[in-house]
Design an enzyme around this catalytic site. Structure first.
Site, mmCIF file in Angstrom:
data_model
loop_
_atom_site.group_PDB
_atom_site.id
_atom_site.type_symbol
_atom_site.label_atom_id
_atom_site.label_comp_id
_atom_site.label_asym_id
_atom_site.label_seq_id
_atom_site.Cartn_x
_atom_site.Cartn_y
_atom_site.Cartn_z
ATOM 1 N N ASN A 1 0.821 -1.210 0.000
ATOM 2 C CA ASN A 1 0.000 0.000 0.000
ATOM 3 C C ASN A 1 0.855 1.261 0.000
ATOM 4 O O ASN A 1 2.042 1.203 0.320
ATOM 5 C CB ASN A 1 -0.915 -0.008 1.233
ATOM 6 N N CYS B 1 -5.834 -5.409 -4.361
ATOM 7 C CA CYS B 1 -6.285 -5.042 -3.020
ATOM 8 C C CYS B 1 -7.313 -6.078 -2.580
ATOM 9 O O CYS B 1 -8.141 -6.519 -3.388
ATOM 10 C CB CYS B 1 -6.909 -3.652 -3.043
ATOM 11 N N ASP B 2 -7.283 -6.450 -1.311
ATOM 12 C CA ASP B 2 -8.233 -7.463 -0.835
ATOM 13 C C ASP B 2 -9.524 -6.863 -0.297
ATOM 14 O O ASP B 2 -10.418 -7.588 0.132
ATOM 15 C CB ASP B 2 -7.588 -8.357 0.225
ATOM 16 N N HIS C 1 -9.334 1.745 -3.321
ATOM 17 C CA HIS C 1 -9.965 2.322 -2.129
ATOM 18 C C HIS C 1 -10.869 3.501 -2.485
ATOM 19 O O HIS C 1 -11.085 4.405 -1.661
ATOM 20 C CB HIS C 1 -8.903 2.758 -1.098
ATOM 21 N N TYR D 1 -13.798 2.351 1.976
ATOM 22 C CA TYR D 1 -12.841 3.443 2.127
ATOM 23 C C TYR D 1 -13.376 4.774 1.630
ATOM 24 O O TYR D 1 -12.787 5.819 1.922
ATOM 25 C CB TYR D 1 -11.532 3.095 1.417
ATOM 26 N N ARG E 1 -6.000 3.600 14.308
ATOM 27 C CA ARG E 1 -6.016 2.227 13.797
ATOM 28 C C ARG E 1 -4.637 1.565 13.926
ATOM 29 O O ARG E 1 -4.547 0.364 14.189
ATOM 30 C CB ARG E 1 -6.480 2.239 12.335
#
Length: 449
Positions: free
Chosen positions: A145, A167-168, A198, A272, A292
């Site tokens: 990322n 991206c998962d 995202h 996102y 986070r």
């Protein structure tokens, strides 16, 4: 066949290796190599990886190295998952913008731009090293990322690289849709999707003739969340459930899907998008002293390394020591599709070239594609409405300016990238954040003039 994992010391490495081992016959993989610049951390993670392979009675050989040639020589697949600066820098990515009243997130807003400048050139170095040592028809599958910035840098600096950025999060959203609707086979959903990494929308989700997009929209509007019933029951007694995407911050995220859908129920949003469309709400919900990054360090990171210490002392690996699920399965399934020419449908990040008709050809977009031995065969999504086009083009401009600024060492272009990001209210706020980010990233960023 050999698979190399770049970022072998990642908390995700054990889960990815387990996914590879479960597909050993289809992938015909003989060896997995872990490669990281942090030898001590990677060694500890490798103990769990070695246990996994032995517990599964897998014939896969494990090699653990900090040497590039050893890592890449004759490798067919390179799974990249770098975190430049580790969680200490992620914490700064999140807390610096929050101090200025802006979204603090590792891949979105100013934090994502900062992380992108750290990762840009290391990713190019990986491409160059792989091309030097790996087999000619290798594939780099990149999870590193922020994928949007990394993919733009690869397009600009290494346009012919054999790399697929992924991206998962889309598959994680589909997994949650399946749980909400009590359909376990979420990997069999047929989807259409468009956007940037995202920053996208599901336009269709179907399964065995059912219109799941309509069903899940109704579910979210009724329950005011994209959390499944079993999780909602658990949350009546606990503030977290213990799953990867169900810590406290993620509860807000799944709930915010409802808020985004309220304003635009046409498509199911990527989670996102909350950072761009609900930035004020997100900042108000955030704790600038505990973000986070802290949450991950106190959960997934802590669980893994405490599990490793427990294994060293007792020879036992506890159930919560490592995560295995959609993250590892997605990248392993993608490798399997490339190797075996399955033409299975995946959501990937590719150069647009008409995939979204009214977006610039050189934009790096996230869309579905059939994956076979020659790479992605993109499924065109047609033109998109002005609302989506406007949002995407603003975000694209921010990402392109950042990459150009990083390559050229231009303070002005990086400032412009920060200024026009939708999470930032003004150029003066952007400058204040950027100047603080420059000081925090002295060890990692290119020099900006």
């Amino acid at each position: 066949m050999i698979i190399t994992i770049v970022g072998g010391g990642s908390t995700f490495t054990p889960g990815i290796v387990k996914s590879i081992a479960l597909r050993q016959k289809e992938l015909e993989v003989e060896e997995v190599r872990l490669f990281d610049i942090d030898e001590e951390r990677q060694y500890k993670v490798s103990l769990v990886v070695d246990w996994i392979l032995k517990d599964m009675k897998s014939p896969i050989r494990l090699t653990v190295t900090t040497d590039k040639k050893t890592a890449y020589e004759n490798s067919s697949f390179i799974f990249a998952q770098m975190r430049v600066g580790k969680y200490a820098m992620r914490e700064k990515d999140e807390k610096i913008p929050l101090r200025h009243g802006c979204v603090g997130q590792e891949t979105c807003g100013c934090g994502g731009l900062a992380y992108g400048l750290r990762t840009l050139f290391p990713m190019i170095q990986v491409i160059d090293d792989v091309e030097k040592y790996a087999v000619p028809d290798h594939w780099i599958l990149n999870y590193s990322n922020p994928a949007a910035v990394v993919s733009e840098a690869c397009r600009a600096l290494r346009p012919h690289a054999r790399i697929i950025n992924i991206c998962d999060m889309p598959i994680a959203i589909l997994e949650m849709v399946g749980r909400c609707l009590n359909i376990p086979n979420f990997t069999d959903f047929d989807v259409n999707y468009f956007g940037l990494n995202h920053f996208g929308w599901f336009t269709d989700i179907t399964y065995q003739g059912r219109d799941l997009k309509a069903e899940i929209t109704e579910y979210v509007m009724k329950n005011k969340t994209l959390l499944p019933p079993d999780v909602l029951e658990k949350l009546k007694e606990h503030d977290r459930v213990g799953e990867r995407h169900l810590n406290a911050s993620w509860i807000h995220t799944w709930n915010n899907v409802y808020k985004v859908l309220q304003s635009n129920p046409e498509y199911l949003p990527n989670t996102y998008l909350q950072y761009y469309l609900l930035s004020k709400d997100v900042v108000e919900e955030s704790n600038p002293e505990y973000t986070r990054a802290n949450e991950v360090m106190d959960s997934r990171e802590k669980d893994l390394f405490e599990g490793i210490d427990h294994y060293i002392k007792t020879g036992e690996v506890t159930a919560k020591a490592f995560y295995h699920g959609a993250h590892g399965n997605y990248i392993a399934d993608l490798a399997m599709a490339l190797k075996n020419d399955t033409k299975k449908k995946f959501i990937v990040i590719v150069q647009n070239n008409g995939a979204i008709e009214n977006i610039a050809p050189d934009a790096m977009v996230e869309v579905p594609a059939y994956i076979g031995k020659n790479g992605p065969e993109v499924i065109c999504q047609g033109p998109i409405g002005d609302y989506y086009k406007g949002l995407m083009e603003q975000q694209l401009a921010s990402e392109k300016l950042l990459v150009a600024g990083g390559i050229e060492g231009s303070y002005e272009k990086v400032w412009k990238a920060f200024s026009m990001n939708k999470t930032v209210p003004s150029a003066t706020v952007a400058k204040a954040i950027l100047d603080e980010m420059i000081e925090a990233n002295k060890e990692f960023w290119p020099e900006l003039q």
